[in-house]
Scaffold this motif. Structure first.
Motif, PDB file in Angstrom:
ATOM      1  N   THR A 183       0.833  -1.199   0.000  1.00  0.00           N
ATOM      2  CA  THR A 183       0.000   0.000   0.000  1.00  0.00           C
ATOM      3  C   THR A 183       0.869   1.252   0.000  1.00  0.00           C
ATOM      4  OG1 THR A 183      -0.105   0.220   2.405  1.00  0.00           O
ATOM      5  CG2 THR A 183      -1.740  -1.240   1.345  1.00  0.00           C
ATOM      6  N   PRO A 184       0.354   2.364  -0.518  1.00  0.00           N
ATOM      7  CA  PRO A 184       1.109   3.622  -0.435  1.00  0.00           C
ATOM      8  C   PRO A 184       1.447   4.008   0.997  1.00  0.00           C
ATOM      9  CG  PRO A 184      -0.704   3.827  -1.994  1.00  0.00           C
ATOM     10  CD  PRO A 184      -0.877   2.512  -1.298  1.00  0.00           C
ATOM     11  N   GLU A 185       0.555   3.663   1.940  1.00  0.00           N
ATOM     12  CA  GLU A 185       0.813   3.980   3.338  1.00  0.00           C
ATOM     13  C   GLU A 185       2.002   3.187   3.872  1.00  0.00           C
ATOM     14  OE1 GLU A 185      -3.014   5.265   2.102  1.00  0.00           O
ATOM     15  OE2 GLU A 185      -2.190   3.211   2.076  1.00  0.00           O
ATOM     16  N   GLU A 186       2.114   1.922   3.469  1.00  0.00           N
ATOM     17  CA  GLU A 186       3.263   1.111   3.875  1.00  0.00           C
ATOM     18  C   GLU A 186       4.551   1.648   3.252  1.00  0.00           C
ATOM     19  OE1 GLU A 186       1.629  -3.415   4.547  1.00  0.00           O
ATOM     20  OE2 GLU A 186       1.668  -2.635   2.490  1.00  0.00           O
ATOM     21  N   LEU A 188       5.199   4.765   2.594  1.00  0.00           N
ATOM     22  CA  LEU A 188       5.592   5.928   3.391  1.00  0.00           C
ATOM     23  C   LEU A 188       6.193   5.504   4.726  1.00  0.00           C
ATOM     24  CD1 LEU A 188       2.589   8.331   2.735  1.00  0.00           C
ATOM     25  CD2 LEU A 188       4.949   8.666   2.012  1.00  0.00           C
ATOM     26  N   GLU A 189       5.639   4.438   5.322  1.00  0.00           N
ATOM     27  CA  GLU A 189       6.176   3.938   6.581  1.00  0.00           C
ATOM     28  C   GLU A 189       7.592   3.400   6.392  1.00  0.00           C
ATOM     29  OE1 GLU A 189       5.131   0.532   9.964  1.00  0.00           O
ATOM     30  OE2 GLU A 189       3.715   0.956   8.351  1.00  0.00           O
ATOM     31  N   GLU A 191       9.760   4.446   4.359  1.00  0.00           N
ATOM     32  CA  GLU A 191      10.708   5.540   4.095  1.00  0.00           C
ATOM     33  C   GLU A 191      11.604   5.824   5.288  1.00  0.00           C
ATOM     34  OE1 GLU A 191      10.584  10.373   3.173  1.00  0.00           O
ATOM     35  OE2 GLU A 191       8.756   9.180   3.047  1.00  0.00           O
TER      36      GLU A 191
END
Length: 580
Positions: A183-186, A188-189, A191
């Motif tokens: 997911t895009p959220e993962e 970002l995490e 990063e």
């Protein structure tokens, strides 16, 4: 090794500025004394320039201010006079259009800083990709005693219990998002785990490769390449380097004494053994051109062809630079080359010792990180040079990062005229492409991008990624990040923007890649190729002023190092003329 130290004491270059009681010498000394330097620092002791590429916009080098202080300690301890000199710093992570465009500008600026100022020797304080070759190129051009100390790699990153390699996992995670596997959220995490300490990439990317090249060329102290940036031993290395440069000046041990053909051959074989970046090809060709050593693409293929890749690091393997250091680092690799008869043992290094004397007693502490030859990642590593009617002057591929099944491949060309064309089309579900095709990217070479950006490892189209496909044959005149991977043919020469055959490839053309036979073929007749080239015209929009204009007018092809034509050739030292 035939080097004979110069007699000491003798008059040094800096004394043209500081020695004596005339008006000019008082002028130079007097202004320096406003910083609180005692008079006896100007008494004939070696003046050492610490050429510091520190910059907060070069994040790999943002800790070099601390290392510079340790270098100063070493210089003072050895009886020298250290002066810190900020120099041009090009960061791969932030410079546009690409840091590579500014490597030559940095080399030119640093050369003139060395040539025009009272330095007897120089410590080249580097880290990020282009800072290492640009400062070595400058030192080779001036031939002032010089030594490299790098900032070192970052600590390991971790995400959900998995090692995260800077750069390498950026590409992997990005592709996973496009494939719907992350997911895009993962993303970002993840990063936050990619850059958890000071230092350069923790993979065997270009920064770590060039640190290894400096050491294997003999331009850095043994063991320098792999020490993590935040390890206390990195500061010790900086201080020891400061001590060593003072003696190098006394001995007049110069880059031209170290950067011999044999030293370059050692570096080429070392690059094969570590699974180093394809960027090393361009940088070492340019460096050799500065010191007057005739190294060619053919030497890269010849020297690296039979060298196994034994360093199990990303992007080719599974570990990171931290484990490489704990295993014994580059000295272990160089020792292995020597034991296999693949090392010129007697080459001189900046330590004053031979390469072999430095490494003959080192121990491998982890044979899963630095592998035995029989367990090599790739039995025949190095950088492969392929040629043919699509690349008359050569193109390169990194076997240790490629898919074995694609090393012989024939496919239909899907053409992108430039990087903007690629970005506009690659996510289009109607793009006529499948995993058997060959992706072709044009106009991204030294003249074309301009500057030759790291876009050669084109991301695959989402509709292919969703099939579980992770690699396709890709061909361009661009570069690829040393942290990247895949069956990627790079540096195709002559480039498209210079009217090379790549410029006239069309959608639907069949292309054959045969790595074992070193060939890259556009399957059209010689007559058809000649007719297409006769009709070719360059893309509009060439720069009309500034450095971009200078670069495009004078940059040479990737096959010779993409240096500016007027900077090649050995120029040597000059004390300069005082204008006062």
């Amino acid at each position: 090794m035939t080097f004979k130290p110069a007699p000491w004491p003798r008059k040094l270059r800096s004394q043209e500025w500081f020695g004596g009681s005339g008006r000019d010498q008082i002028y130079h000394r007097g202004w320096m004394k406003n910083q609180g330097f005692p008079h006896d620092l100007f008494d004939g002791r070696p003046v050492i320039g610490i050429l510091n590429t520190w910059s907060e916009l070069t994040p790999c080098n943002a800790h070099l201010d601390v290392l510079a202080e340790r270098v100063k300690h070493g210089i003072y301890e050895a009886g020298g006079f250290p002066v810190e000199v900020p120099v041009f710093s090009a960061a791969e992570s932030s410079f546009r259009p690409t840091a590579m465009m500014y490597r030559n500008l940095a080399a030119m600026a640093v050369e003139e800083a060395m040539r025009g100022q009272p330095m007897d020797g120089a410590v080249l304080l580097v880290g990020c990709d282009k800072t290492t070759p640009s400062l070595m190129m400058a030192a080779a051009s001036t031939d002032i005693p010089s030594i490299v100390v790098t900032g070192g790699p970052m600590l390991n990153g971790y995400f959900k219990g998995e090692r995260v390699g800077s750069g390498t996992h950026l590409w992997k995670f990005s592709e996973a998002v496009k494939a719907g596997e992350m997911t895009p959220e993962e993303f970002l995490e993840a990063e936050a785990s990619m850059s958890r300490s000071a230092g350069s990439c923790n993979t065997m990317g270009t920064a770590s490769t060039m640190a290894s090249m400096a050491e294997s060329l003999g331009m850095a102290l043994s063991g320098n390449a792999a020490i993590p940036a935040v390890d206390s031993r990195r500061r010790v290395m900086a201080q020891l380097t400061g001590r060593r440069i003072v003696q190098m000046v006394k001995d007049d041990l110069k880059p031209s004494d170290v950067l011999t053909r044999q030293a370059f051959e050692n570096a080429i074989r070392t690059n094969a053994a570590i699974g180093g970046s394809t960027n090393a090809v361009i940088h070492l060709l340019a460096l050799a051109g500065r010191v007057g050593v005739d190294i060619t693409l053919e030497d890269w293929d010849r020297c690296g062809r039979d060298v196994p890749t034994i360093v199990n690091l990303m992007p080719s393997g599974k570990y990171l630079m931290e484990e490489f250091f704990y295993a014994g680092g580059l000295p272990v690799v160089i020792k292995r080359l020597g034991e296999a008869g693949l090392l010129h043992k007697d080459v001189l290094t900046v330590s004053g010792e031979t390469m072999w004397d430095q490494v003959k007693d080192v121990v491998n502490h982890n044979e899963d990180v630095i592998l035995p030859a029989e367990k090599a990642l790739t039995k025949s590593g190095g950088v492969v040079v392929v040629k043919g009617n699509l690349a008359p002057k050569g193109a390169v591929l990194k076997p240790s990062a490629a898919t074995p099944a694609l090393m012989v491949h024939r496919g239909r060309a899907v053409v992108f005229e430039d990087i903007d064309d690629y970005k506009a089309k690659i996510n289009d579900e109607d793009l006529d492409i499948d995993e058997t095709c060959v992706m072709v990217l044009k106009n991204c070479g030294p003249k074309g991008y301009p500057g030759m950006a790291e876009v050669g490892n084109m991301g695959l189209p989402p509709k292919v990624l969703r099939k579980g496909i992770t690699d396709m044959v890709r061909i361009s005149d661009a570069r690829m990040s040393g942290t990247a991977y895949g069956t990627v043919v790079l540096h195709t020469s002559p480039e498209a923007a210079a009217g090379g055959p790549l410029a006239v490839v069309r959608n639907g053309d069949m292309i054959s890649l045969d790595v074992p036979n070193r060939s890259l073929t556009l399957e059209i007749s010689d007559e058809e190729l000649a007719a297409r080239l006769a009709e070719w015209t360059p893309l509009p929009g060439a720069p009309e002023s500034g450095y971009a204009w200078l670069h495009q007018k004078h940059v040479q092809g990737a096959d010779t190092g993409a240096d500016l034509d007027f900077l090649r050739g050995f120029r040597g030292r000059d004390v300069g003329k005082d204008s006062h």
